[in-house]
Scaffold this motif. Structure first.
Motif, mmCIF file in Angstrom:
data_model
loop_
_atom_site.group_PDB
_atom_site.id
_atom_site.type_symbol
_atom_site.label_atom_id
_atom_site.label_comp_id
_atom_site.label_asym_id
_atom_site.label_seq_id
_atom_site.Cartn_x
_atom_site.Cartn_y
_atom_site.Cartn_z
ATOM 1 N N CYS A 178 41.849 41.527 23.994
ATOM 2 C CA CYS A 178 40.486 41.521 24.362
ATOM 3 C C CYS A 178 40.304 40.682 25.600
ATOM 4 N N ARG A 179 40.910 39.377 25.536
ATOM 5 C CA ARG A 179 40.508 38.094 26.520
ATOM 6 C C ARG A 179 41.407 38.936 27.851
ATOM 7 N N ARG A 180 42.585 39.440 27.633
ATOM 8 C CA ARG A 180 43.364 39.950 28.740
ATOM 9 C C ARG A 180 42.446 41.149 29.683
ATOM 10 N N THR A 181 41.960 41.984 28.601
ATOM 11 C CA THR A 181 40.992 43.062 29.080
ATOM 12 C C THR A 181 40.190 42.615 29.989
ATOM 13 N N ASP A 182 39.203 41.229 29.266
ATOM 14 C CA ASP A 182 37.948 40.704 30.079
ATOM 15 C C ASP A 182 38.510 40.112 31.493
ATOM 16 N N GLU A 183 39.776 39.659 31.533
ATOM 17 C CA GLU A 183 40.081 38.888 32.526
ATOM 18 C C GLU A 183 40.351 39.772 33.611
ATOM 19 N N MET A 187 38.289 41.506 34.972
ATOM 20 C CA MET A 187 37.140 41.659 35.615
ATOM 21 C C MET A 187 36.513 40.237 36.013
ATOM 22 N N ASP A 188 36.553 39.339 35.159
ATOM 23 C CA ASP A 188 35.866 38.300 35.004
ATOM 24 C C ASP A 188 36.440 36.982 35.258
ATOM 25 N N SER A 189 37.974 37.155 35.479
ATOM 26 C CA SER A 189 38.646 35.701 36.053
ATOM 27 C C SER A 189 38.246 35.319 37.241
ATOM 28 N N PRO A 190 38.491 34.147 37.574
ATOM 29 C CA PRO A 190 38.278 33.754 38.949
ATOM 30 C C PRO A 190 39.048 34.358 39.964
ATOM 31 N N GLU A 191 40.169 34.826 39.768
ATOM 32 C CA GLU A 191 41.106 35.571 40.707
ATOM 33 C C GLU A 191 40.600 37.025 40.906
ATOM 34 N N ALA A 192 40.115 37.453 39.714
ATOM 35 C CA ALA A 192 39.500 38.921 39.804
ATOM 36 C C ALA A 192 38.405 39.005 40.789
ATOM 37 N N MET A 223 36.224 49.593 25.381
ATOM 38 C CA MET A 223 36.383 48.279 25.803
ATOM 39 C C MET A 223 36.409 48.334 27.480
ATOM 40 N N ILE A 224 37.671 49.077 27.645
ATOM 41 C CA ILE A 224 37.939 49.263 29.140
ATOM 42 C C ILE A 224 36.956 50.022 29.849
ATOM 43 N N GLU A 225 36.281 50.708 29.297
ATOM 44 C CA GLU A 225 35.073 51.586 29.990
ATOM 45 C C GLU A 225 34.095 50.535 30.062
ATOM 46 N N GLY A 226 33.837 49.511 29.266
ATOM 47 C CA GLY A 226 33.066 48.449 29.434
ATOM 48 C C GLY A 226 33.195 47.566 30.602
ATOM 49 N N MET A 227 34.499 47.404 30.969
ATOM 50 C CA MET A 227 34.795 46.643 31.978
ATOM 51 C C MET A 227 34.500 47.585 33.304
ATOM 52 N N ARG A 228 34.804 48.805 33.027
ATOM 53 C CA ARG A 228 34.536 49.553 34.474
ATOM 54 C C ARG A 228 32.946 49.602 34.670
#
Length: 307
Positions: free
Chosen positions: A53-58, A60-65, A117-122
């Motif tokens: 889940c953290r990899r999925t969130d990253e 979109m939400d990591s500083p690099e992303a 969850m991936i759709e949530g990131m979208r």
């Protein structure tokens, strides 16, 4: 220790689980504390799911992303979705894939929550405001309610509800999703100040209007009576979702009830801290201190013993 590796350098299962443990301990301290109350096999599975889940969130939400264009982020999500589909078909590319494959084998579960969850990131790609709570609820389900569905097979059901020939196993899905939504609503309230810096407002627009608090005031971090009334309303909503989740905890296997109760109570405690801060989430980050976490563990244990 890194979970990512070239195909010829995939770490052993033990090494990969240890990497998940370390990452969970570093980035999710309250959650990690709850997992330590589980038996080894279950806690390892939960660590693996957390890191996925953290990899999925990253993405979109990591500083690099945050420095990447929308098209590139969309492509990353497409690649991650295909990789997830491949994982559920048995393809293992690195340490995270290895522990996830082991978890899925031990605790069979559907792929749909992972794809949701991936759709949530979208949604985060294009949606930075939510007009209504119903719209926000869908987002909360996708990015957090899905975690409840991913982990419910790991938690298991108390044999007392399934051992009799005439018994029908209770469905914990609704409560599992409710806990995820409650946790995400808590995240949103805690992170209002941080999210505004990224141009995101998750508080429903209809609620801002209802309490006479403007978007400009939120962006400026204005603390006034309208803000406090708005936040009281939001905290009550989050607590209502925690209450919905409680009904399903009693059905869980005995070795899962204590850690789930502990996690639920500790995370809900963030709402109490927000109140203690007089709802100033612009200048302070609400968190439950370590002493408070340990003091609550015995209380959670007593609650977990009652069905």
């Amino acid at each position: 220790m890194s979970l990512a590796a070239a195909p010829t350098e995939i770490p052993s299962l033990e090494e990969a689980y240890e990497a998940c443990r370390q990452e969970t301990a570093e980035w999710a301290k309250t959650f990690y504390l709850g997992t330590l109350l589980m038996p080894p096999a279950k806690r390892r599975a939960i660590w693996a799911i957390y890191v996925w889940c953290r990899r999925t969130d990253e993405l979109m939400d990591s500083p690099e992303a945050m420095t990447r264009p929308e098209a590139e982020l969309a492509e990353r999500l497409d690649v991650w979705e295909q990789r997830t589909r491949d994982l559920f078909e048995g393809t293992v590319r690195d340490g995270l894939d290895r522990v996830m494959a082991d978890t899925i084998e031990r605790y069979p579960q559907p792929i749909e929550p992972y794809l949701d969850m991936i759709e949530g990131m979208r949604m985060d790609l294009t949606t930075h405001r939510y007009a209504t709570f119903e719209q926000l609820k869908l987002y909360c389900y996708r990015v957090a309610g899905t975690v409840g569905l991913m982990t419910q097979e790991v938690m298991g059901i108390d044999p007392a509800y399934t051992s009799a020939p005439w018994s029908h196993p209770p469905d914990t899905s609704e409560a599992a999703v409710a806990l995820g939504i409650a946790n995400q609503l808590t995240n949103i309230l805690r992170d209002v100040g941080e999210d505004r810096g990224r141009g995101r407002i998750y508080l429903p627009q209809e609620d801002l209007e209802r309490f006479g608090y403007s978007e400009d005031e939120l962006m400026a971090g204005t603390l006034n009576d309208s803000w406090r009334e708005l936040m009281r309303f939001q905290l009550k909503r989050a607590r209502d979702w925690f209450a919905r989740s409680e009904a399903g905890v009693r059905w869980l296997a005995p070795d899962a009830r204590w850690p789930v109760w502990a996690s639920l109570r500790l995370y809900r405690g963030i709402l109490d801290v927000i109140e203690e801060l007089d709802y100033d989430v612009f200048n302070h980050r609400a968190y439950v201190p370590t002493s408070g976490k340990f003091l609550d563990l015995p209380r959670s244990f007593v609650i977990a013993q009652a069905r």
